[in-house]
Write a protein that holds these residues in place. Structure first.
Motif, PDB file in Angstrom:
ATOM      1  N   LEU A  10       0.773  -1.178   0.035  1.00  0.00           N
ATOM      2  CA  LEU A  10      -0.212  -0.164  -0.070  1.00  0.00           C
ATOM      3  C   LEU A  10       0.963   1.297   0.032  1.00  0.00           C
ATOM      4  O   LEU A  10       1.497   1.535   1.022  1.00  0.00           O
ATOM      5  CB  LEU A  10      -0.956   0.048   1.191  1.00  0.00           C
ATOM      6  N   GLU A  11       0.891   2.062  -1.046  1.00  0.00           N
ATOM      7  CA  GLU A  11       1.862   3.074  -1.029  1.00  0.00           C
ATOM      8  C   GLU A  11       1.039   4.518  -1.006  1.00  0.00           C
ATOM      9  O   GLU A  11      -0.318   4.818  -1.489  1.00  0.00           O
ATOM     10  CB  GLU A  11       2.365   3.299  -2.641  1.00  0.00           C
ATOM     11  N   PHE A  12       1.598   5.320  -0.373  1.00  0.00           N
ATOM     12  CA  PHE A  12       0.989   6.545   0.324  1.00  0.00           C
ATOM     13  C   PHE A  12       1.429   7.661  -0.867  1.00  0.00           C
ATOM     14  O   PHE A  12       2.573   7.764  -1.166  1.00  0.00           O
ATOM     15  CB  PHE A  12       1.433   7.271   1.549  1.00  0.00           C
ATOM     16  N   VAL A  13       0.418   8.482  -1.451  1.00  0.00           N
ATOM     17  CA  VAL A  13       0.752   9.316  -2.526  1.00  0.00           C
ATOM     18  C   VAL A  13       0.855  10.707  -2.090  1.00  0.00           C
ATOM     19  O   VAL A  13       1.509  11.364  -2.179  1.00  0.00           O
ATOM     20  CB  VAL A  13      -0.156   9.099  -3.730  1.00  0.00           C
ATOM     21  N   LYS A  14      -0.519  11.159  -1.584  1.00  0.00           N
ATOM     22  CA  LYS A  14      -0.740  12.414  -0.919  1.00  0.00           C
ATOM     23  C   LYS A  14      -1.958  12.405  -0.004  1.00  0.00           C
ATOM     24  O   LYS A  14      -2.703  11.595  -0.350  1.00  0.00           O
ATOM     25  CB  LYS A  14      -0.712  13.501  -2.078  1.00  0.00           C
TER      26      LYS A  14
ATOM     27  N   VAL B  97      -7.108  11.002   1.258  1.00  0.00           N
ATOM     28  CA  VAL B  97      -5.695  10.249   1.151  1.00  0.00           C
ATOM     29  C   VAL B  97      -5.838   9.647  -0.289  1.00  0.00           C
ATOM     30  O   VAL B  97      -6.615   8.829  -0.308  1.00  0.00           O
ATOM     31  CB  VAL B  97      -5.374   9.631   2.303  1.00  0.00           C
ATOM     32  N   THR B  98      -4.806   9.922  -1.007  1.00  0.00           N
ATOM     33  CA  THR B  98      -4.648   9.268  -2.206  1.00  0.00           C
ATOM     34  C   THR B  98      -3.643   7.932  -1.905  1.00  0.00           C
ATOM     35  O   THR B  98      -2.470   7.982  -1.584  1.00  0.00           O
ATOM     36  CB  THR B  98      -3.999  10.111  -3.436  1.00  0.00           C
ATOM     37  N   VAL B  99      -4.080   7.006  -2.369  1.00  0.00           N
ATOM     38  CA  VAL B  99      -3.183   5.669  -2.260  1.00  0.00           C
ATOM     39  C   VAL B  99      -3.214   5.032  -3.410  1.00  0.00           C
ATOM     40  O   VAL B  99      -3.764   5.162  -4.416  1.00  0.00           O
ATOM     41  CB  VAL B  99      -3.814   4.585  -1.375  1.00  0.00           C
ATOM     42  N   ARG B 100      -1.923   4.268  -3.542  1.00  0.00           N
ATOM     43  CA  ARG B 100      -1.669   3.173  -4.767  1.00  0.00           C
ATOM     44  C   ARG B 100      -1.490   1.935  -4.373  1.00  0.00           C
ATOM     45  O   ARG B 100      -0.663   1.603  -3.685  1.00  0.00           O
ATOM     46  CB  ARG B 100      -0.477   3.974  -5.650  1.00  0.00           C
ATOM     47  N   THR B 101      -2.321   0.990  -5.018  1.00  0.00           N
ATOM     48  CA  THR B 101      -1.911  -0.480  -4.759  1.00  0.00           C
ATOM     49  C   THR B 101      -1.724  -1.025  -6.249  1.00  0.00           C
ATOM     50  O   THR B 101      -1.721  -0.418  -7.206  1.00  0.00           O
ATOM     51  CB  THR B 101      -3.280  -1.027  -4.220  1.00  0.00           C
TER      52      THR B 101
ATOM     53  N   GLN C  46      -6.297   5.376  -6.056  1.00  0.00           N
ATOM     54  CA  GLN C  46      -7.843   5.746  -5.678  1.00  0.00           C
ATOM     55  C   GLN C  46      -7.650   6.716  -4.554  1.00  0.00           C
ATOM     56  O   GLN C  46      -6.605   6.870  -3.624  1.00  0.00           O
ATOM     57  CB  GLN C  46      -8.575   4.643  -5.192  1.00  0.00           C
ATOM     58  N   GLU C  47      -8.560   7.613  -4.498  1.00  0.00           N
ATOM     59  CA  GLU C  47      -8.775   8.616  -3.368  1.00  0.00           C
ATOM     60  C   GLU C  47      -9.734   8.169  -2.212  1.00  0.00           C
ATOM     61  O   GLU C  47     -10.813   7.826  -2.700  1.00  0.00           O
ATOM     62  CB  GLU C  47      -9.135   9.707  -3.915  1.00  0.00           C
ATOM     63  N   LEU C  48      -9.544   8.116  -0.957  1.00  0.00           N
ATOM     64  CA  LEU C  48     -10.171   7.760   0.002  1.00  0.00           C
ATOM     65  C   LEU C  48     -10.381   8.891   1.034  1.00  0.00           C
ATOM     66  O   LEU C  48      -9.665   9.625   1.431  1.00  0.00           O
ATOM     67  CB  LEU C  48      -9.635   6.476   0.729  1.00  0.00           C
ATOM     68  N   ALA C  49     -11.740   9.228   1.345  1.00  0.00           N
ATOM     69  CA  ALA C  49     -12.295  10.291   2.285  1.00  0.00           C
ATOM     70  C   ALA C  49     -12.540   9.606   3.481  1.00  0.00           C
ATOM     71  O   ALA C  49     -13.173   8.416   3.758  1.00  0.00           O
ATOM     72  CB  ALA C  49     -13.390  10.925   1.614  1.00  0.00           C
TER      73      ALA C  49
END
Length: 552
Positions: free
Chosen positions: A443-447, A460-464, A469-472
């Motif tokens: 699970l990668e943190f983007v911003k 929070v924007t994550v990359r898998t 995807q953006e998660l609120a």
């Protein structure tokens, strides 16, 4: 063990009890130190030092602060004679340093010795002859009276030659093999020599009582010294000196108890070099005093530097476990020792303590030129969380939470155990970074961004592996909102989020470092660390690192 019956105690008790030294607690002042490195130490080397090496060693002894230095047996060889003449003719002897030379009680040797001393500003002429039962019976085959005559004849000749030779001379006498000599006979022969020399307040004499071969436990030697001190002629004008060897491994103890018993002077060598097991070690003896708050009047503020010169010139090696000087003597590998040292060092900083009292460290290593970093705590499979945490904090500024230190401690110990080796600080740091810092998979943190000024609503924007995807989420702050978003949208389950952070200075850049621990549904705790210029970003990276460790 076989054949023990053939060994008898070869020492002699004093004729009467001499135990006043037992009432003294510790040595209150430094003795007169005389280095015999260039004579006793040098003659014990496999390859004795050449002229240039002896000159450099002499300079080292002067720099350390020795005021009396035995420079050799000038009648024994051309090298010894030339060395002494070089010191005198090139004016290499400081005005406050007295050289000492050794001579047997034989006429041609005594005359050659005084020839070597022409022009010396001040010198001690050290006369000796053997007095023990074994020497009298087996080597010289002479009676007590004949042995006394050898000493007295030599003493008279010293007095005559001193009067005929330019220079300022002080006399010293040693009943060589004192420890194997009947104490009352040793007293008789020393008094006979003193009666010849007639010491005064302005011209004191040195009587040196050597443990040429250590034969007894230290308390016996101390009793012998005290008896001699209390019954010697002209005692107020005699400087009572010790010259312990280390045959029984008690050279330092012999010297310490001998000083309590009345000795005012000690002859020894750096690091105990000398015949057989060596002479008394002046480094250890002096620093023992230092550890009791007594100024030894010698400068050992750079023991590593002194040791380097000593090893280069003598070709001898100082043991890793040598008191004070050895590479490992301030080092703890044991976990409990490391923890106590780390806490003791922290306590000193907090309390601003003036007195030294750190567990397991008898003196402050820095006072003798040693470094904390890499000296007092080193890591292997026996090490614990306290020592490992101390290394990270001292060298890299990382102050791990206690539970994280424990978790990381097991990681490091496992690596050390698997590799079967000690781990250097850089390797420990590498393990920490690999295990905890800014971990970005799976699970990668983007911003992240907050909605307006409302930290309670954060995206929070994550990359898998399946994409970005953006998660609120909402919460009582940005980190809590991001944590809730991850749990709600990705189905992650954990509780008891533990969070700490601090600033981290790395070179010219200031970074924030955050530590986060989370508990999985099965009760296991996973840790992560985040580093970033922004404190909030470092916190998010720490959370992602912990989650990735849980996923792995």
């Amino acid at each position: 063990m076989k054949n023990y019956e053939k060994y008898a105690r070869g020492y002699f008790m004093p004729p009467q009890s001499s135990l006043n030294w037992t009432r003294k607690e510790y040595i209150t002042e430094a003795p007169i130190w005389c280095s015999v490195d260039l004579r006793d130490g040098n003659q014990a080397l496999i390859v004795p030092m050449n002229l240039e090496e002896k000159l450099e060693y002499f300079k080292l002894l002067v720099e350390i602060g020795f005021k009396e230095i035995e420079v050799g047996f000038p009648a024994a060889s051309d090298t010894e004679f030339t060395f002494l003449r070089t010191l005198i003719e090139q004016n290499l002897i400081p005005d406050d340093v007295t050289i000492q030379v050794l001579t047997q009680s034989r006429e041609h040797i005594i005359r050659k010795t005084f020839e070597s001393l022409q022009g010396a500003k001040k010198a001690v002429v050290h006369l000796y002859n053997s007095t023990s039962v074994a020497q009298r019976e087996q080597v010289f085959r002479k009676s007590k009276a004949e042995i006394i005559d050898i000493a007295v004849t030599g003493a008279k000749l010293l007095k005559q030659c001193a009067a005929e030779t330019e220079g300022n001379f002080q006399f010293q006498y040693s009943p060589e093999s004192f420890t194997g000599t009947e104490v009352d006979f040793a007293l008789d022969i020393c008094n006979a020599v003193l009666d010849v020399w007639q010491p005064t307040a302005n011209n004191p004499v040195i009587i040196n009582l050597p443990a040429t071969v250590s034969m007894s436990m230290p308390h016996i030697y101390a009793s012998q010294i005290e008896y001699m001190s209390e019954h010697m002629n002209f005692r107020e004008h005699v400087i009572l000196s010790l010259h312990p060897h280390n045959d029984r491994g008690t050279g330092v103890a012999d010297a310490e108890l001998g000083m309590l018993a009345g000795a005012q002077r000690v002859e020894g060598t750096l690091f105990g070099n000398g015949e057989r097991t060596g002479n008394v070690d002046i480094v250890t003896l002096a620093l023992n005093m230092y550890s009791h708050g007594v100024d030894p009047k010698l400068n050992f503020e750079n023991v590593p530097g002194i040791m380097a010169v000593y090893e280069r010139l003598t070709k001898m090696k100082v043991s890793e476990r040598h008191p004070y000087a050895g590479e490992l003597v301030f080092t703890a590998f044991s976990g409990s020792h490391q923890d106590a040292i780390a806490k003791g060092m922290k306590w000193r900083d907090v309390k601003e303590a003036q007195r030294w009292s750190v567990p397991y460290l008898p003196i402050d290593p820095k006072d003798i030129g040693r470094e904390y970093e890499g000296d007092i705590i080193r890591i292997n499979s026996q090490s614990g969380k306290g020592g490992i945490g101390y290394i990270l904090q001292q060298k890299y500024g990382l102050d791990l939470p206690p539970k994280m230190r424990e978790h990381f401690g097991y990681c490091v110990k496992n690596v050390s155990d698997r590799l079967q080796k000690e781990l250097m600080p850089g390797e420990i740091h590498d393990i920490f970074v690999k295990e905890y810092v800014n971990i970005g998979t799976p699970l990668e943190f983007v911003k992240y961004r907050s909605d307006g000024d409302n930290d309670f609503q954060t995206v929070v924007t994550v990359r898998t592996g399946s994409g970005t995807q953006e998660l609120a989420g909402t919460g009582n702050g940005r980190l809590d909102a991001i944590s809730n978003a991850l749990q709600t949208h990705l189905g992650l389950e954990y509780t008891d989020l533990v969070y700490t952070e601090h600033a981290l200075e790395t070179g010219s850049k200031s970074q924030a470092v955050s530590y986060i621990g989370i508990t999985s549904p099965n009760g296991s705790v996973y840790w992560g660390c985040g580093m970033d210029a922004d404190i909030m970003t470092s916190s998010v990276k720490a959370l992602f690192s912990a989650l990735n460790n849980m996923s792995r």
